[in-house]
Design a protein around this motif. Sequence first.
Motif, PDB file in Angstrom:
ATOM      1  N   ALA A  23       0.829  -1.212   0.000  1.00 30.43           N
ATOM      2  CA  ALA A  23       0.000   0.000   0.000  1.00 30.43           C
ATOM      3  C   ALA A  23       0.860   1.258   0.000  1.00 30.43           C
ATOM      4  CB  ALA A  23      -0.930  -0.005   1.200  1.00 30.43           C
ATOM      5  N   GLU A  24       2.016   1.211   0.680  1.00 33.31           N
ATOM      6  CA  GLU A  24       2.845   2.410   0.827  1.00 33.31           C
ATOM      7  C   GLU A  24       4.054   2.426  -0.094  1.00 33.31           C
ATOM      8  OE1 GLU A  24       3.578   3.725   4.755  1.00 33.31           O
ATOM      9  OE2 GLU A  24       1.693   2.935   5.546  1.00 33.31           O
ATOM     10  N   GLY A  25       4.338   1.297  -0.740  1.00 34.85           N
ATOM     11  CA  GLY A  25       5.460   1.246  -1.674  1.00 34.85           C
ATOM     12  C   GLY A  25       6.761   0.830  -1.039  1.00 34.85           C
ATOM     13  N   SER A  26       7.124   1.484   0.074  1.00 35.19           N
ATOM     14  CA  SER A  26       8.346   1.123   0.794  1.00 35.19           C
ATOM     15  C   SER A  26       8.268   1.616   2.236  1.00 35.19           C
ATOM     16  CB  SER A  26       9.588   1.706   0.105  1.00 35.19           C
ATOM     17  OG  SER A  26       9.556   3.115   0.134  1.00 35.19           O
ATOM     18  N   LEU A  27       9.004   0.951   3.114  1.00 27.33           N
ATOM     19  CA  LEU A  27       9.050   1.310   4.529  1.00 27.33           C
ATOM     20  C   LEU A  27      10.406   0.918   5.097  1.00 27.33           C
ATOM     21  CD1 LEU A  27       5.602   0.089   5.949  1.00 27.33           C
ATOM     22  CD2 LEU A  27       6.401   2.466   5.918  1.00 27.33           C
ATOM     23  N   ARG A  28      10.814   1.610   6.134  1.00 30.43           N
ATOM     24  CA  ARG A  28      11.990   1.170   6.882  1.00 30.43           C
ATOM     25  C   ARG A  28      11.603  -0.038   7.725  1.00 30.43           C
ATOM     26  NH1 ARG A  28      14.153   4.470  10.790  1.00 30.43           N
ATOM     27  NH2 ARG A  28      12.032   5.198  11.235  1.00 30.43           N
ATOM     28  N   ILE A  29      12.513  -0.954   7.885  1.00 30.90           N
ATOM     29  CA  ILE A  29      12.226  -2.129   8.698  1.00 30.90           C
ATOM     30  C   ILE A  29      11.921  -1.724  10.125  1.00 30.90           C
ATOM     31  CG2 ILE A  29      13.208  -4.265   9.640  1.00 30.90           C
ATOM     32  CD1 ILE A  29      14.601  -4.706   7.028  1.00 30.90           C
ATOM     33  N   THR A  42      12.639 -10.260  14.553  1.00 31.87           N
ATOM     34  CA  THR A  42      11.429 -10.842  13.972  1.00 31.87           C
ATOM     35  C   THR A  42      11.051 -10.129  12.682  1.00 31.87           C
ATOM     36  OG1 THR A  42      10.582 -11.529  16.126  1.00 31.87           O
ATOM     37  CG2 THR A  42       8.980 -11.306  14.350  1.00 31.87           C
ATOM     38  N   ALA A  43      11.190  -8.814  12.668  1.00 27.74           N
ATOM     39  CA  ALA A  43      10.871  -8.049  11.459  1.00 27.74           C
ATOM     40  C   ALA A  43      11.761  -8.481  10.300  1.00 27.74           C
ATOM     41  CB  ALA A  43      11.037  -6.552  11.732  1.00 27.74           C
ATOM     42  N   HIS A  44      13.048  -8.648  10.567  1.00 28.14           N
ATOM     43  CA  HIS A  44      13.971  -9.086   9.510  1.00 28.14           C
ATOM     44  C   HIS A  44      13.611 -10.495   9.032  1.00 28.14           C
ATOM     45  CE1 HIS A  44      17.035  -6.013   8.865  1.00 28.14           C
ATOM     46  NE2 HIS A  44      16.944  -5.707  10.163  1.00 28.14           N
ATOM     47  N   ARG A  45      13.223 -11.373   9.970  1.00 24.93           N
ATOM     48  CA  ARG A  45      12.833 -12.735   9.594  1.00 24.93           C
ATOM     49  C   ARG A  45      11.608 -12.718   8.684  1.00 24.93           C
ATOM     50  NH1 ARG A  45      14.148 -14.978  14.677  1.00 24.93           N
ATOM     51  NH2 ARG A  45      12.044 -14.457  15.389  1.00 24.93           N
ATOM     52  N   VAL A  51      10.796 -11.666   1.004  1.00 24.41           N
ATOM     53  CA  VAL A  51      11.765 -11.444  -0.078  1.00 24.41           C
ATOM     54  C   VAL A  51      11.971 -12.744  -0.854  1.00 24.41           C
ATOM     55  CG1 VAL A  51      14.200 -11.001  -0.598  1.00 24.41           C
ATOM     56  CG2 VAL A  51      12.958  -9.485   0.975  1.00 24.41           C
ATOM     57  N   SER A  52      12.095 -13.855  -0.129  1.00 21.17           N
ATOM     58  CA  SER A  52      12.348 -15.151  -0.785  1.00 21.17           C
ATOM     59  C   SER A  52      11.173 -15.577  -1.653  1.00 21.17           C
ATOM     60  CB  SER A  52      12.621 -16.232   0.267  1.00 21.17           C
ATOM     61  OG  SER A  52      11.436 -16.607   0.954  1.00 21.17           O
ATOM     62  N   ARG A  53       9.982 -15.048  -1.359  1.00 22.11           N
ATOM     63  CA  ARG A  53       8.786 -15.384  -2.138  1.00 22.11           C
ATOM     64  C   ARG A  53       8.524 -14.399  -3.268  1.00 22.11           C
ATOM     65  NH1 ARG A  53       5.310 -19.090   0.335  1.00 22.11           N
ATOM     66  NH2 ARG A  53       6.025 -19.803   2.363  1.00 22.11           N
ATOM     67  N   GLY A  54       9.429 -13.444  -3.444  1.00 19.10           N
ATOM     68  CA  GLY A  54       9.280 -12.512  -4.552  1.00 19.10           C
ATOM     69  C   GLY A  54       8.352 -11.357  -4.310  1.00 19.10           C
ATOM     70  N   ILE A  55       7.942 -11.158  -3.056  1.00 19.53           N
ATOM     71  CA  ILE A  55       7.001 -10.076  -2.764  1.00 19.53           C
ATOM     72  C   ILE A  55       7.733  -8.765  -2.485  1.00 19.53           C
ATOM     73  CG2 ILE A  55       5.155  -9.324  -1.213  1.00 19.53           C
ATOM     74  CD1 ILE A  55       4.511 -12.205  -0.705  1.00 19.53           C
ATOM     75  N   PHE A  56       8.862  -8.855  -1.765  1.00 14.95           N
ATOM     76  CA  PHE A  56       9.607  -7.672  -1.347  1.00 14.95           C
ATOM     77  C   PHE A  56      11.013  -7.653  -1.950  1.00 14.95           C
ATOM     78  CE2 PHE A  56       7.395  -7.167   3.086  1.00 14.95           C
ATOM     79  CZ  PHE A  56       6.259  -6.703   2.446  1.00 14.95           C
ATOM     80  N   ARG A  57      11.572  -6.460  -1.903  1.00 16.25           N
ATOM     81  CA  ARG A  57      13.015  -6.258  -2.067  1.00 16.25           C
ATOM     82  C   ARG A  57      13.506  -5.560  -0.808  1.00 16.25           C
ATOM     83  NH1 ARG A  57      13.059  -3.939  -8.295  1.00 16.25           N
ATOM     84  NH2 ARG A  57      12.904  -5.960  -9.344  1.00 16.25           N
ATOM     85  N   LYS A  58      14.711  -5.892  -0.386  1.00 14.20           N
ATOM     86  CA  LYS A  58      15.266  -5.290   0.830  1.00 14.20           C
ATOM     87  C   LYS A  58      16.647  -4.754   0.532  1.00 14.20           C
ATOM     88  CE  LYS A  58      16.867  -7.750   4.344  1.00 14.20           C
ATOM     89  NZ  LYS A  58      16.970  -8.568   5.582  1.00 14.20           N
ATOM     90  N   SER A  59      16.878  -3.512   0.903  1.00  9.70           N
ATOM     91  CA  SER A  59      18.186  -2.908   0.678  1.00  9.70           C
ATOM     92  C   SER A  59      18.439  -1.835   1.724  1.00  9.70           C
ATOM     93  CB  SER A  59      18.254  -2.293  -0.728  1.00  9.70           C
ATOM     94  OG  SER A  59      19.488  -1.639  -0.934  1.00  9.70           O
ATOM     95  N   ARG A  60      19.518  -1.992   2.479  1.00  7.86           N
ATOM     96  CA  ARG A  60      19.963  -0.987   3.454  1.00  7.86           C
ATOM     97  C   ARG A  60      18.862  -0.594   4.429  1.00  7.86           C
ATOM     98  NH1 ARG A  60      23.580   3.015  -0.470  1.00  7.86           N
ATOM     99  NH2 ARG A  60      25.050   1.390  -1.178  1.00  7.86           N
ATOM    100  N   GLY A  61      18.170  -1.587   4.927  1.00  5.00           N
ATOM    101  CA  GLY A  61      17.157  -1.337   5.939  1.00  5.00           C
ATOM    102  C   GLY A  61      15.834  -0.852   5.409  1.00  5.00           C
ATOM    103  N   ILE A  62      15.714  -0.764   4.078  1.00  3.42           N
ATOM    104  CA  ILE A  62      14.459  -0.343   3.450  1.00  3.42           C
ATOM    105  C   ILE A  62      13.841  -1.544   2.752  1.00  3.42           C
ATOM    106  CG2 ILE A  62      13.363   1.170   1.759  1.00  3.42           C
ATOM    107  CD1 ILE A  62      14.477   2.704   4.083  1.00  3.42           C
ATOM    108  N   VAL A  63      12.570  -1.778   2.996  1.00  2.00           N
ATOM    109  CA  VAL A  63      11.857  -2.849   2.318  1.00  2.00           C
ATOM    110  C   VAL A  63      10.865  -2.211   1.358  1.00  2.00           C
ATOM    111  CG1 VAL A  63      10.173  -3.046   4.196  1.00  2.00           C
ATOM    112  CG2 VAL A  63      10.422  -4.902   2.585  1.00  2.00           C
TER     113      VAL A  63
END
Length: 266
Positions: A23-29, A42-45, A51-63
């Motif tokens: 809904a928001e496009g991106s968020l900090r973890i 837990t948030a990182h897990r 990410v492994s399911r292709g829903i997210f991308r994660k880079s430098r604490g931003i998802v």
Amino acid sequence: MPSDSRHARQLVRRQLIAETVMAEGSLRIEDLTERFGISLMTAHRDVDDLVSRGIFRKSRGIVSAAPTSLIESSDVYRANRQATQKKHLAEAAMHFVEPGQSIFLDDSTTVLQMTVHLPAKVPLTAITNSLNVMNALRGVRDLTLLGLGGQFYNWCNAFMGHMTVHEIRRLRADIAFMSMSAITDDIAFHQSAEMVETKRAMFECAARRILVADHTKFERRALHAFAALSEFDAVIVDEDTPVEHLDRLQSKGVNVVVAGSGAARP
């Protein structure tokens, strides 16, 4: 959130996280820890799983949300969308199932809803490439379960590709039940070329073909054309499907069944 088990809470939380980021496009973890009252670990897990399911991308604490094509494909994201409509579609699809038949069941979450009804129609032979469907049916008595192997794709929890298609083409089933990602110009589309190839093999190796599609499929777009709706023996839609779509399809000779209307018949 349900409190019956840790796993159930985890699944619901990850679904909510997925919907929030989409809904928001991106968020900090760190924002996720505050919103959902969870630890950073837990948030990182949770994020790593998505990410492994292709829903997210994660880079430098931003998802951030992955491309729409993968978001729509993921079994995690699909599972709870239009849940009520999918149950009605599955119930309508069961009118086409008779004891003694062999049926193809694709990996769609709508077709997965049919598994709770299949024990009432045994004996049956169910053929599927979906690990979720296999798990749902593995304990059903008097049901012969044929699991299609091949290359496993984590994002949809299913087997696809050349090996899967090769095995399908050695079989002949009475009916194929399937769903697709989008309907454009009265043609069913999917965003995955491998998925289209696998579903097409089921389509061609079945005597009858049934498409189940909730109303949101008419609002979406996908890349790869699969088949015109007129090529299916029946197209089952839900009661929220706009009447203009129903009238147009019927005028083209498409056998449209509206789930919940009492009109679902073979």
